[in-house]
Scaffold this active site. Structure first.
Site, PDB file in Angstrom:
ATOM      1  N   ILE A 188      10.517   5.472   2.695  1.00 31.11           N
ATOM      2  CA  ILE A 188       9.557   4.493   3.228  1.00 31.11           C
ATOM      3  C   ILE A 188      10.347   3.255   3.698  1.00 31.11           C
ATOM      4  O   ILE A 188      11.327   2.860   3.056  1.00 31.11           O
ATOM      5  CB  ILE A 188       8.542   4.081   2.130  1.00 31.11           C
ATOM      6  N   LYS A 198      12.379   8.735 -12.323  1.00 31.63           N
ATOM      7  CA  LYS A 198      11.204   9.110 -11.526  1.00 31.63           C
ATOM      8  C   LYS A 198      10.644  10.474 -11.963  1.00 31.63           C
ATOM      9  O   LYS A 198       9.438  10.706 -11.886  1.00 31.63           O
ATOM     10  CB  LYS A 198      11.558   9.110 -10.033  1.00 31.63           C
ATOM     11  N   TYR A 255      18.117   7.163 -11.164  1.00 28.42           N
ATOM     12  CA  TYR A 255      16.824   6.984 -10.486  1.00 28.42           C
ATOM     13  C   TYR A 255      16.006   8.283 -10.562  1.00 28.42           C
ATOM     14  O   TYR A 255      14.802   8.263 -10.874  1.00 28.42           O
ATOM     15  CB  TYR A 255      17.089   6.579  -9.036  1.00 28.42           C
ATOM     16  N   ALA A 256      16.647   9.423 -10.295  1.00 30.26           N
ATOM     17  CA  ALA A 256      15.937  10.711 -10.311  1.00 30.26           C
ATOM     18  C   ALA A 256      15.405  11.010 -11.712  1.00 30.26           C
ATOM     19  O   ALA A 256      14.278  11.493 -11.866  1.00 30.26           O
ATOM     20  CB  ALA A 256      16.861  11.829  -9.842  1.00 30.26           C
ATOM     21  N   ALA A 257      16.203  10.696 -12.732  1.00 33.14           N
ATOM     22  CA  ALA A 257      15.765  10.951 -14.114  1.00 33.14           C
ATOM     23  C   ALA A 257      14.556  10.077 -14.445  1.00 33.14           C
ATOM     24  O   ALA A 257      13.582  10.547 -15.051  1.00 33.14           O
ATOM     25  CB  ALA A 257      16.907  10.681 -15.092  1.00 33.14           C
ATOM     26  N   SER A 279       8.724   9.511  -7.177  1.00 25.47           N
ATOM     27  CA  SER A 279       9.477   9.612  -5.924  1.00 25.47           C
ATOM     28  C   SER A 279       9.810  11.073  -5.670  1.00 25.47           C
ATOM     29  O   SER A 279       9.952  11.866  -6.617  1.00 25.47           O
ATOM     30  CB  SER A 279      10.772   8.808  -6.030  1.00 25.47           C
ATOM     31  N   VAL A 314       9.082  -6.043 -16.405  1.00 20.62           N
ATOM     32  CA  VAL A 314       8.357  -4.906 -16.988  1.00 20.62           C
ATOM     33  C   VAL A 314       9.191  -4.140 -18.019  1.00 20.62           C
ATOM     34  O   VAL A 314       8.643  -3.396 -18.829  1.00 20.62           O
ATOM     35  CB  VAL A 314       7.820  -3.916 -15.913  1.00 20.62           C
ATOM     36  N   ASN A 340       4.323  -0.110  -9.994  1.00 22.97           N
ATOM     37  CA  ASN A 340       5.075  -0.046  -8.740  1.00 22.97           C
ATOM     38  C   ASN A 340       6.512  -0.566  -8.872  1.00 22.97           C
ATOM     39  O   ASN A 340       7.386  -0.141  -8.133  1.00 22.97           O
ATOM     40  CB  ASN A 340       4.312  -0.862  -7.678  1.00 22.97           C
TER      41      ASN A 340
HETATM   42  P1  NAP Z   1      11.076  -3.251  -3.345  1.00 24.28           P
HETATM   43  O1  NAP Z   1      10.754  -3.751  -1.970  1.00 24.28           O
HETATM   44  O2  NAP Z   1      12.445  -3.482  -3.876  1.00 24.28           O
HETATM   45  O3  NAP Z   1       9.977  -3.794  -4.377  1.00 24.28           O
HETATM   46  C1  NAP Z   1      10.101  -3.596  -5.743  1.00 24.28           C
HETATM   47  C2  NAP Z   1       9.797  -4.904  -6.456  1.00 24.28           C
HETATM   48  O4  NAP Z   1       9.918  -4.726  -7.874  1.00 24.28           O
HETATM   49  C3  NAP Z   1      10.801  -6.010  -6.059  1.00 24.28           C
HETATM   50  O5  NAP Z   1      10.129  -7.210  -5.791  1.00 24.28           O
HETATM   51  C4  NAP Z   1      11.649  -6.133  -7.316  1.00 24.28           C
HETATM   52  O6  NAP Z   1      12.256  -7.416  -7.463  1.00 24.28           O
HETATM   53  C5  NAP Z   1      10.595  -5.878  -8.384  1.00 24.28           C
HETATM   54  N1  NAP Z   1      11.199  -5.676  -9.686  1.00 24.28           N
HETATM   55  C6  NAP Z   1      12.471  -5.272  -9.976  1.00 24.28           C
HETATM   56  N2  NAP Z   1      12.671  -5.259 -11.294  1.00 24.28           N
HETATM   57  C7  NAP Z   1      11.511  -5.659 -11.873  1.00 24.28           C
HETATM   58  C8  NAP Z   1      11.122  -5.856 -13.217  1.00 24.28           C
HETATM   59  N3  NAP Z   1      11.969  -5.628 -14.219  1.00 24.28           N
HETATM   60  N4  NAP Z   1       9.870  -6.290 -13.475  1.00 24.28           N
HETATM   61  C9  NAP Z   1       8.996  -6.537 -12.458  1.00 24.28           C
HETATM   62  N5  NAP Z   1       9.331  -6.358 -11.156  1.00 24.28           N
HETATM   63  C10 NAP Z   1      10.567  -5.925 -10.860  1.00 24.28           C
HETATM   64  O7  NAP Z   1      10.844  -1.652  -3.408  1.00 24.28           O
HETATM   65  P2  NAP Z   1       9.794  -0.717  -2.659  1.00 24.28           P
HETATM   66  O8  NAP Z   1      10.559   0.089  -1.686  1.00 24.28           O
HETATM   67  O9  NAP Z   1       8.605  -1.468  -2.232  1.00 24.28           O
HETATM   68  O10 NAP Z   1       9.443   0.291  -3.858  1.00 24.28           O
HETATM   69  C11 NAP Z   1       8.299   0.145  -4.679  1.00 24.28           C
HETATM   70  C12 NAP Z   1       8.237   1.363  -5.605  1.00 24.28           C
HETATM   71  O11 NAP Z   1       8.159   2.568  -4.843  1.00 24.28           O
HETATM   72  C13 NAP Z   1       9.471   1.524  -6.506  1.00 24.28           C
HETATM   73  O12 NAP Z   1       9.083   2.000  -7.761  1.00 24.28           O
HETATM   74  C14 NAP Z   1      10.283   2.576  -5.784  1.00 24.28           C
HETATM   75  O13 NAP Z   1      11.147   3.273  -6.643  1.00 24.28           O
HETATM   76  C15 NAP Z   1       9.173   3.457  -5.240  1.00 24.28           C
HETATM   77  N6  NAP Z   1       9.590   4.272  -4.112  1.00 24.28           N
HETATM   78  C16 NAP Z   1      10.064   3.681  -2.973  1.00 24.28           C
HETATM   79  C17 NAP Z   1      10.481   4.495  -1.917  1.00 24.28           C
HETATM   80  C18 NAP Z   1      11.015   3.903  -0.639  1.00 24.28           C
HETATM   81  O14 NAP Z   1      11.492   4.699   0.210  1.00 24.28           O
HETATM   82  N7  NAP Z   1      10.988   2.599  -0.425  1.00 24.28           N
HETATM   83  C19 NAP Z   1      10.401   5.877  -2.035  1.00 24.28           C
HETATM   84  C20 NAP Z   1       9.906   6.436  -3.213  1.00 24.28           C
HETATM   85  C21 NAP Z   1       9.494   5.623  -4.244  1.00 24.28           C
HETATM   86  P3  NAP Z   1      13.813  -7.571  -6.999  1.00 24.28           P
HETATM   87  O15 NAP Z   1      13.848  -7.292  -5.530  1.00 24.28           O
HETATM   88  O16 NAP Z   1      14.165  -8.966  -7.348  1.00 24.28           O
HETATM   89  O17 NAP Z   1      14.595  -6.532  -7.778  1.00 24.28           O
END
Ligand code: NAP
Length: 244
Positions: A185, A156, A152-154, A139, A62, A88
């Site tokens: 999460i 988000k 990350y904070a910047a 986030s 992306v 996402n």
């Molecule tokens: P995750 O399990 O790591 O899933 C994120 C997915 O995005 C992974 O499959 C990752 O692949 C993929 N990705 C990374 N770089 C990419 C790129 N350049 N193009 C397309 N896909 C890419 O994370 P998650 O916890 O489900 O989080 C999903 C979203 O929610 C994120 O934006 C995260 O910041 C946000 N969020 C999560 C939490 C939490 O507590 N988990 C809290 C607040 C917000 P790789 O694993 O190979 O990098």
């Protein structure tokens, strides 16, 4: 609830994105799955799990505009339309600013913030055509900051300003643009947090636990549904009370 709707979910091979994809599929939507090349096997398995002609996966980074352009073109060819974009995909590369490299700053901004710009920009004509919806993952960290997460904070926090601005631009065209701000999460992003720190985080969370991907996905589906037609420019917290 989403019969005849086409949904693109970036970063949907695992974690919250995968759960969102499965929930949309269960509600009859057609799913455009996306992730980067190393996740191809996971995407393939998810496509099989969803089954039938109801989904396709598209490899695209992306953060790369040309990748996203190609993906949007392929989605248009496969499904003929796009109704809902879920931004996402996201990564963390945590370091205190004193120890953060330029590359770590840039990579997180490129994927977490520019990725949202790229997908929204490229998909916007299709979303306008269907008077659809754009929902992005911000986030709690983007609202409150966190030690070791300036990048990350910047990114988000940037999503929040982006969402509010875009909602004003495309609201008159019937497009809703919202963001959600999850707290902690249970996914691989938070798996790495040391147990001691996890206990402290739970202490500051009214519900005394981490959230589940299913709970986040339920909020996304609500925002993507007709039940949320009057919600736009909003940032909805889903954090077990941590933001209070
Ligand atoms: P995750 O399990 O790591 O899933 C994120 C997915 O995005 C992974 O499959 C990752 O692949 C993929 N990705 C990374 N770089 C990419 C790129 N350049 N193009 C397309 N896909 C890419 O994370 P998650 O916890 O489900 O989080 C999903 C979203 O929610 C994120 O934006 C995260 O910041 C946000 N969020 C999560 C939490 C939490 O507590 N988990 C809290 C607040 C917000 P790789 O694993 O190979 O990098």
């Amino acid at each position: 609830m989403f019969k005849d709707k086409v949904v693109l979910i970036t970063g949907s091979s695992q974690g919250i994105g995968k759960t969102i994809a499965l929930k949309f599929a269960a509600q009859g939507a057609k799913i455009a799955l996306n992730d980067i090349q190393p996740q191809e096997e996971n995407l393939k398995q998810l496509k099989e799990k969803i089954g039938g002609e109801g989904s396709e996966y598209f490899l695209a980074d992306v953060s790369k505009y040309e990748d996203v352009e190609k993906m949007a073109e392929e989605i248009k060819n496969k499904f003929g339309q796009l109704d809902i974009l879920i931004n996402n995909a996201g990564i963390c590369q945590d370091k205190t600013l004193a120890n953060m490299t330029k590359e770590q700053w840039q990579r997180v901004i490129d994927i977490d913030l520019t990725g949202v710009f790229n997908c929204a920009k490229v998909c916007l004509p299709l979303i306008i055509q269907s008077q659809g919806k754009i929902i992005s993952m911000s986030s709690l960290i983007g609202q409150r900051g966190n030690f070791g997460q300036t990048n990350y904070a910047a990114a988000k926090a940037g999503i929040i300003g982006f969402t509010k601005s875009l909602s004003k631009e495309v609201g008159p065209l019937g497009v809703n643009v919202n963001a959600i701000a999850p707290g902690f999460i249970e996914t691989k992003l938070t798996e790495v947090i040391p147990e001691e720190l996890k206990a402290m985080i739970k202490k500051f969370t009214s519900l005394r636990r981490f959230g589940k991907p299913e709970e986040v996905a339920d909020l996304i589906l609500f925002l993507a549904s007709d039940k949320a037609n009057f919600i736009t420019g909003a940032v909805i917290n889903i954090d077990g009370g941590m933001s209070i």
